[in-house]
Design a protein around this motif. Structure first.
Motif, PDB file in Angstrom:
ATOM      1  N   ASP A 250     -11.761  -5.763  11.195  1.00 41.27           N
ATOM      2  CA  ASP A 250     -12.849  -6.692  11.487  1.00 41.27           C
ATOM      3  C   ASP A 250     -12.283  -7.955  12.133  1.00 41.27           C
ATOM      4  O   ASP A 250     -11.075  -8.201  12.122  1.00 41.27           O
ATOM      5  N   THR A 251     -13.163  -8.761  12.688  1.00 37.10           N
ATOM      6  CA  THR A 251     -12.717  -9.934  13.442  1.00 37.10           C
ATOM      7  C   THR A 251     -12.368 -11.121  12.554  1.00 37.10           C
ATOM      8  O   THR A 251     -11.764 -12.090  13.024  1.00 37.10           O
ATOM      9  N   VAL A 252     -12.732 -11.055  11.290  1.00 37.32           N
ATOM     10  CA  VAL A 252     -12.500 -12.190  10.400  1.00 37.32           C
ATOM     11  C   VAL A 252     -11.157 -12.067   9.677  1.00 37.32           C
ATOM     12  O   VAL A 252     -10.296 -12.937   9.763  1.00 37.32           O
ATOM     13  N   GLU A 253     -10.967 -10.957   8.972  1.00 37.34           N
ATOM     14  CA  GLU A 253      -9.748 -10.809   8.162  1.00 37.34           C
ATOM     15  C   GLU A 253      -8.904  -9.618   8.580  1.00 37.34           C
ATOM     16  O   GLU A 253      -7.902  -9.330   7.937  1.00 37.34           O
ATOM     17  N   HIS A 254      -9.339  -8.914   9.639  1.00 47.23           N
ATOM     18  CA  HIS A 254      -8.560  -7.813  10.217  1.00 47.23           C
ATOM     19  C   HIS A 254      -8.343  -6.656   9.231  1.00 47.23           C
ATOM     20  O   HIS A 254      -7.319  -5.979   9.295  1.00 47.23           O
ATOM     21  N   ILE A 255      -9.302  -6.443   8.351  1.00 47.26           N
ATOM     22  CA  ILE A 255      -9.190  -5.351   7.389  1.00 47.26           C
ATOM     23  C   ILE A 255      -9.491  -4.039   8.088  1.00 47.26           C
ATOM     24  O   ILE A 255     -10.539  -3.876   8.712  1.00 47.26           O
ATOM     25  N   THR A 256      -8.583  -3.106   7.993  1.00 47.15           N
ATOM     26  CA  THR A 256      -8.681  -1.842   8.712  1.00 47.15           C
ATOM     27  C   THR A 256      -9.324  -0.758   7.854  1.00 47.15           C
ATOM     28  O   THR A 256      -9.485  -0.906   6.636  1.00 47.15           O
ATOM     29  N   GLY A 257      -9.623   0.339   8.493  1.00 43.98           N
ATOM     30  CA  GLY A 257     -10.142   1.485   7.756  1.00 43.98           C
ATOM     31  C   GLY A 257      -9.130   2.020   6.766  1.00 43.98           C
ATOM     32  O   GLY A 257      -9.491   2.510   5.692  1.00 43.98           O
ATOM     33  N   LEU A 258      -7.842   1.918   7.106  1.00 42.28           N
ATOM     34  CA  LEU A 258      -6.803   2.378   6.191  1.00 42.28           C
ATOM     35  C   LEU A 258      -6.779   1.530   4.928  1.00 42.28           C
ATOM     36  O   LEU A 258      -6.539   2.046   3.826  1.00 42.28           O
ATOM     37  N   HIS A 259      -7.018   0.246   5.039  1.00 39.12           N
ATOM     38  CA  HIS A 259      -7.108  -0.616   3.862  1.00 39.12           C
ATOM     39  C   HIS A 259      -8.239  -0.139   2.948  1.00 39.12           C
ATOM     40  O   HIS A 259      -8.055   0.024   1.734  1.00 39.12           O
ATOM     41  N   TRP A 260      -9.429   0.067   3.550  1.00 38.81           N
ATOM     42  CA  TRP A 260     -10.586   0.465   2.746  1.00 38.81           C
ATOM     43  C   TRP A 260     -10.400   1.842   2.109  1.00 38.81           C
ATOM     44  O   TRP A 260     -10.773   2.058   0.953  1.00 38.81           O
ATOM     45  N   ALA A 261      -9.812   2.751   2.848  1.00 36.06           N
ATOM     46  CA  ALA A 261      -9.574   4.084   2.285  1.00 36.06           C
ATOM     47  C   ALA A 261      -8.544   4.020   1.157  1.00 36.06           C
ATOM     48  O   ALA A 261      -8.672   4.716   0.145  1.00 36.06           O
ATOM     49  N   SER A 262      -7.538   3.156   1.325  1.00 37.47           N
ATOM     50  CA  SER A 262      -6.476   3.062   0.319  1.00 37.47           C
ATOM     51  C   SER A 262      -6.985   2.478  -0.984  1.00 37.47           C
ATOM     52  O   SER A 262      -6.659   2.962  -2.072  1.00 37.47           O
ATOM     53  N   ILE A 263      -7.801   1.450  -0.888  1.00 39.21           N
ATOM     54  CA  ILE A 263      -8.254   0.782  -2.107  1.00 39.21           C
ATOM     55  C   ILE A 263      -9.349   1.561  -2.818  1.00 39.21           C
ATOM     56  O   ILE A 263      -9.694   1.272  -3.966  1.00 39.21           O
ATOM     57  N   ASN A 264      -9.909   2.574  -2.151  1.00 36.18           N
ATOM     58  CA  ASN A 264     -10.940   3.416  -2.767  1.00 36.18           C
ATOM     59  C   ASN A 264     -10.451   4.826  -3.076  1.00 36.18           C
ATOM     60  O   ASN A 264     -11.242   5.713  -3.381  1.00 36.18           O
TER      61      ASN A 264
ATOM     62  N   ALA B  95      -7.462 -12.000   2.667  1.00 35.91           N
ATOM     63  CA  ALA B  95      -7.083 -13.384   2.397  1.00 35.91           C
ATOM     64  C   ALA B  95      -5.620 -13.504   2.038  1.00 35.91           C
ATOM     65  O   ALA B  95      -5.004 -14.544   2.251  1.00 35.91           O
ATOM     66  N   LEU B  96      -5.044 -12.439   1.478  1.00 36.90           N
ATOM     67  CA  LEU B  96      -3.645 -12.484   1.052  1.00 36.90           C
ATOM     68  C   LEU B  96      -2.712 -11.806   2.056  1.00 36.90           C
ATOM     69  O   LEU B  96      -1.525 -11.686   1.784  1.00 36.90           O
ATOM     70  N   HIS B  97      -3.246 -11.375   3.187  1.00 35.29           N
ATOM     71  CA  HIS B  97      -2.455 -10.668   4.188  1.00 35.29           C
ATOM     72  C   HIS B  97      -1.645  -9.540   3.541  1.00 35.29           C
ATOM     73  O   HIS B  97      -0.430  -9.464   3.682  1.00 35.29           O
ATOM     74  N   ALA B  98      -2.366  -8.695   2.840  1.00 36.09           N
ATOM     75  CA  ALA B  98      -1.748  -7.591   2.113  1.00 36.09           C
ATOM     76  C   ALA B  98      -1.821  -6.310   2.932  1.00 36.09           C
ATOM     77  O   ALA B  98      -2.697  -6.130   3.784  1.00 36.09           O
ATOM     78  N   THR B  99      -0.895  -5.414   2.678  1.00 33.61           N
ATOM     79  CA  THR B  99      -0.850  -4.124   3.362  1.00 33.61           C
ATOM     80  C   THR B  99      -1.705  -3.112   2.601  1.00 33.61           C
ATOM     81  O   THR B  99      -2.069  -3.339   1.438  1.00 33.61           O
ATOM     82  N   PRO B 100      -2.019  -1.978   3.214  1.00 39.13           N
ATOM     83  CA  PRO B 100      -2.732  -0.925   2.472  1.00 39.13           C
ATOM     84  C   PRO B 100      -1.996  -0.513   1.208  1.00 39.13           C
ATOM     85  O   PRO B 100      -2.625  -0.174   0.200  1.00 39.13           O
ATOM     86  N   LEU B 101      -0.655  -0.542   1.251  1.00 40.43           N
ATOM     87  CA  LEU B 101       0.128  -0.213   0.061  1.00 40.43           C
ATOM     88  C   LEU B 101      -0.175  -1.188  -1.071  1.00 40.43           C
ATOM     89  O   LEU B 101      -0.322  -0.790  -2.235  1.00 40.43           O
ATOM     90  N   HIS B 102      -0.292  -2.457  -0.753  1.00 43.28           N
ATOM     91  CA  HIS B 102      -0.625  -3.453  -1.764  1.00 43.28           C
ATOM     92  C   HIS B 102      -2.017  -3.197  -2.339  1.00 43.28           C
ATOM     93  O   HIS B 102      -2.227  -3.292  -3.559  1.00 43.28           O
ATOM     94  N   TRP B 103      -2.959  -2.901  -1.459  1.00 44.02           N
ATOM     95  CA  TRP B 103      -4.334  -2.665  -1.919  1.00 44.02           C
ATOM     96  C   TRP B 103      -4.407  -1.463  -2.859  1.00 44.02           C
ATOM     97  O   TRP B 103      -5.111  -1.494  -3.862  1.00 44.02           O
ATOM     98  N   ALA B 104      -3.701  -0.409  -2.516  1.00 43.47           N
ATOM     99  CA  ALA B 104      -3.715   0.789  -3.363  1.00 43.47           C
ATOM    100  C   ALA B 104      -3.032   0.522  -4.699  1.00 43.47           C
ATOM    101  O   ALA B 104      -3.473   0.993  -5.754  1.00 43.47           O
ATOM    102  N   ALA B 105      -1.936  -0.246  -4.658  1.00 38.67           N
ATOM    103  CA  ALA B 105      -1.180  -0.514  -5.886  1.00 38.67           C
ATOM    104  C   ALA B 105      -1.958  -1.374  -6.860  1.00 38.67           C
ATOM    105  O   ALA B 105      -1.784  -1.260  -8.074  1.00 38.67           O
TER     106      ALA B 105
END
Length: 764
Positions: free
Chosen positions: A105-119, A141-151
């Motif tokens: 997205d244009t605000v926080e640059h959250i990708t589809g991989l982030h959303w798939a990882s955290i769900n 907001a924390l500039h976290a990677t998909p790995l961080h979101w999943a963890a």
């Protein structure tokens, strides 16, 4: 994460702030002191693993937040990633509606991989990475990677997949948290173990790595009250003396939380409870302020210290000596009790015995139990000591003494064969008792090679079974079917049946048959002793016939031989009465064991099935008891469920929540009467108001191959070349035994034998 995480990308900023596991990250909490309990209470850690209902709620919320995302196409794509709608994701990527590396997205640059990882959408994660998605992209907001979101939510399978496809475990988010910190904050012990073995053990991260506030993973685990993670980190050599920027050690933060098990682990590992923080407060001062004094005191006493932190004086240099005193005490107590009843007024004897019981209990607790060696977090109590095995041994010894010195001399002439039989029973009973107390019930060896553990974890991940049901977090081994971890033996016991306090040992694969011989001989010995005592009392009646006629009949007993025993040898009469009382619970135990053997199940499995029946239809809240985070649609997991091979005996949600036991409840369980009533209900077929059989559980037993086959499986060893008598009398010496007539290795039993076909199914 909060419930907004599966709505729209623009909501992630507030969500990330709410999730932060570092209390100092919020401006309002910048300078937190222990002086204000309200400030401490605000140091909330991350939630544990989500339930499926939480996922559903998030999906529903996502449908109502379309207005937040400016681009409807991107909103549809992100929603599909959140819900695991792989077909839509593929359609949009293959149709070039979106580019996989320009899907933020244009605000926080959250990708589809982030959303798939955290769900926990593994299929979507797999597809996006195969299309070239950047596994180390930063967003939120924390500039976290998909790995961080999943963890953050303990999604082991997502973390494993991302690491295998290039995710960097050393990267940190804006809080300064790396993969280990976030795994610990997830409170999922399976993810913590995965990271410890696959990241820390390989040298990618240090187990004592600190965040910007100087807080290690052990410190966070201690604050969260996560005893499982604390134990795992300590086994990996985590330093208990490292302090954060405020001078807090893990024990300080553990005291803030007040979780007794955490405090026990830390104190047993050498944590200094007198060490002060930068503000000059030790654990005792912190406990007073946070109202956790009881927990700290319990942990100190458990670890061999008094409530002020000074070592408790031990009366015995070796714990074996303390155990021996506990074991011998019932023999002396029973002798004194029976002697009192034999020579003084019964009312006075009851008062004295009551005082003796109170004094004995106090004496053992104060002077003997503190000398026991401590292992783990379980409190040392009289019920967890050799006391009950001493009660049995004392009873057996007094029966032997009165038979040898009183009964046999008077009855051998008339009943020689019965006395010889009694001698043989006693000799075998002493032999079997000593053998059972010191026997190996079938303990699996603990795994210490990290490479082997990593392979085990990898194998379980491949089949979707990496959870505490299939992996022992204490011994780091894969749990075979029908096994259970025993805190007494500190090992996984194969074909675990039950813990028996009367032999102070577990009953399992290697000693179950000896246990059946033991209780069967016990019951036959009691009735043989009863018959000989009646003969002995009859001889006494003949010897004192004139005096007997003067004294008259006994109340209730009349003029029977028992009346003669009560009049002329009250001590033997009391020993006989005590032995006959024991025969009641022994008979119920034999009945229960016979029923379970014929049904092809263990006592432990029967208990689980009873809990399932009780929980059936109950409104039980979802509870991830096994820490299982297998992604939805994981193919191997579905295949195993359809096979119905090893899901039948799964623990019941909420079954670990036990009601407080009363004194009657303890006696009820120790004597095995609870099992007896359960078997009776199962046999009779108690029905509920709707006419359904409440205890219809035998159809759920995957190892019930018919009573004939079940009996052969239990009584015959798998050595077909041995003589039949040897196969019947001897117990398995190794890990192999029969199951449905086929030799199986119970240390590696991961699938049950097919009920319909006489062959072993595919062994994993």
């Amino acid at each position: 994460m909060t419930n907004e995480l599966e709505s729209t990308p623009q909501s992630s900023a507030s969500a990330d702030r709410e999730q932060t596991c570092d209390p100092s990250n919020n401006d309002s909490q910048e300078d937190i002191s222990l002086g204000d309990p309200n400030d401490i209470a605000s140091l909330s850690s991350l939630k544990a693993i989500r339930s499926e209902s939480e996922d559903t709620n998030r999906n529903e919320q996502a449908d109502h937040n379309d207005e937040v995302e400016e681009d409807p196409l991107l909103t549809r794509y992100h929603t599909a990633c959140q819900k695991g709608d792989l077909a839509t994701v593929k359609e949009m990527i293959h149709g070039r509606l979106l580019e996989v590396n320009k899907d933020g997205d244009t605000v926080e640059h959250i990708t589809g991989l982030h959303w798939a990882s955290i769900n926990n959408r593994l299929s979507v994660v797999d597809f996006l990475i195969s299309q070239g998605a950047d596994v180390n992209s930063r967003a939120g907001a924390l500039h976290a990677t998909p790995l961080h979101w999943a963890a953050r939510y303990g999604y082991v399978y997502i973390v494993d997949f991302l690491l295998k496809h290039g995710a960097d475990p050393t990267l940190t988010d804006d809080q300064g948290f790396n993969l280990l910190h976030l795994s610990v904050n997830s409170s999922n012990i399976m993810l913590v173990l995965y990271v410890l073995f696959n990241v820390v053990s390989k040298g990618f991260l240090n187990v004592d790595c600190q965040d910007p506030k100087g807080r290690t993973s052990l410190l966070w685990a201690a604050y969260q009250g996560d005893s499982l993670t604390v134990a795992a980190l300590l086994k990996f050599g985590a330093n208990i003396k490292i302090t954060d920027t405020e001078g807090f050690t893990p024990l300080h933060w553990g005291t803030v939380k007040g979780q007794p098990h955490v405090l026990k682990y830390l104190i047993q590992d050498g944590a200094d409870f007198f060490q002060k923080t930068d503000t000059g407060k030790d654990c005792f001062a912190i406990a007073q302020e946070m109202n956790t004094v009881y927990s700290l005191r319990e942990a100190l006493i458990h670890s061999g210290f008094d409530s002020h932190g000074y070592p408790i004086k031990k009366r015995f240099k070796k714990s074996q000596h303390a155990r021996l005193v506990t074991f011998i005490t019932p023999f002396l107590f029973l002798g004194l009790a029976f002697a009192l009843f034999s020579h003084v007024n019964p009312l006075f004897a009851i008062i004295v015995i009551f005082l003796m019981t109170f004094a004995t209990k106090k004496g053992l607790n104060k002077f003997v139990l503190p000398s026991y060696g401590r292992m783990g977090i379980h409190n040392v109590t009289l019920l967890r000591s050799p006391l009950l095995s001493g009660v049995f041994f004392g009873t057996l010894l007094w029966v032997t003494i009165v038979w040898f010195f009183k009964v046999m001399p008077w009855t051998f002439a008339d009943e020689p064969y019965a006395n010889i039989l009694m001698l043989m029973i006693l000799l075998f009973e002493f032999y079997l008792f000593g053998r059972l107390v010191n026997s190996d019930p079938g303990c699996l060896p603990e795994e210490t090679d990290h490479e082997n553990v990593r392979q085990t974890i990898s194998d379980l991940l491949e089949i979707g079974k990496f959870d505490t049901k299939n992996f022992c977090i204490e011994t780091w081994t894969r749990k075979p079917l029908r096994s259970k971890f025993s805190s007494l033996n500190n090992a996984v016991v194969a074909r675990f049946d039950h813990y028996c306090p009367w032999i102070f040992n577990d009953v399992g694969l290697k000693n179950h048959k000896a246990f059946i011989f033991f209780i069967a001989l016990m019951e036959s010995g009691i009735f043989t002793f009863f018959a000989l005592c009646l003969e002995y009392f009859d001889e006494l009646e003949d010897a004192y016939e004139d005096e007997y006629q003067k004294q008259g009949k006994c109340f209730i007993l009349g003029d029977s031989d028992l009346c003669s025993g009560l009049k002329y040898d009250k001590f033997v009469f009391l020993i006989l009465s005590w032995a006959m009382l024991q025969s009641i619970w022994v008979a119920s135990l034999i009945f229960v064991q016979a029923f379970q053997i014929c049904k092809g199940m263990t006592n432990s499995e029967f208990n689980v099935l009873m809990k399932e029946n009780k929980a059936a239809g109950a409104n039980v809240l979802p509870f991830n008891e096994n820490f299982n985070t297998t992604p939805e649609g994981f193919a191997p997991s579905i295949e195993l469920d359809e096979d119905n091979n090893d899901t039948v005996l799964a623990p019941v949600p909420g079954s670990t929540l036990r009601k407080p036991r009363t004194c009657f409840g303890v006696c009820y369980a120790v004597t095995g009467m609870d099992q007896w009533f359960a078997v009776i209900k199962e046999t009779i077929g108690i029905k509920d108001g709707s006419g359904h059989n409440v205890y219809s559980i035998t159809s759920k037993i995957p190892t019930n191959y018919g009573w004939k086959r079940n009996l052969k499986d239990f009584w015959l060893t798998s050595d077909v070349n041995a003589p039949l008598w040897r196969r019947i009398l001897y117990s398995p010496t190794g890990s192999k035994a029969l199951l449905n007539g086929i030799e199986v290795d119970y240390f590696k039993l991961y699938k049950f034998t097919n009920k319909d076909v006489e062959q072993v199914s595919d062994m994993v």
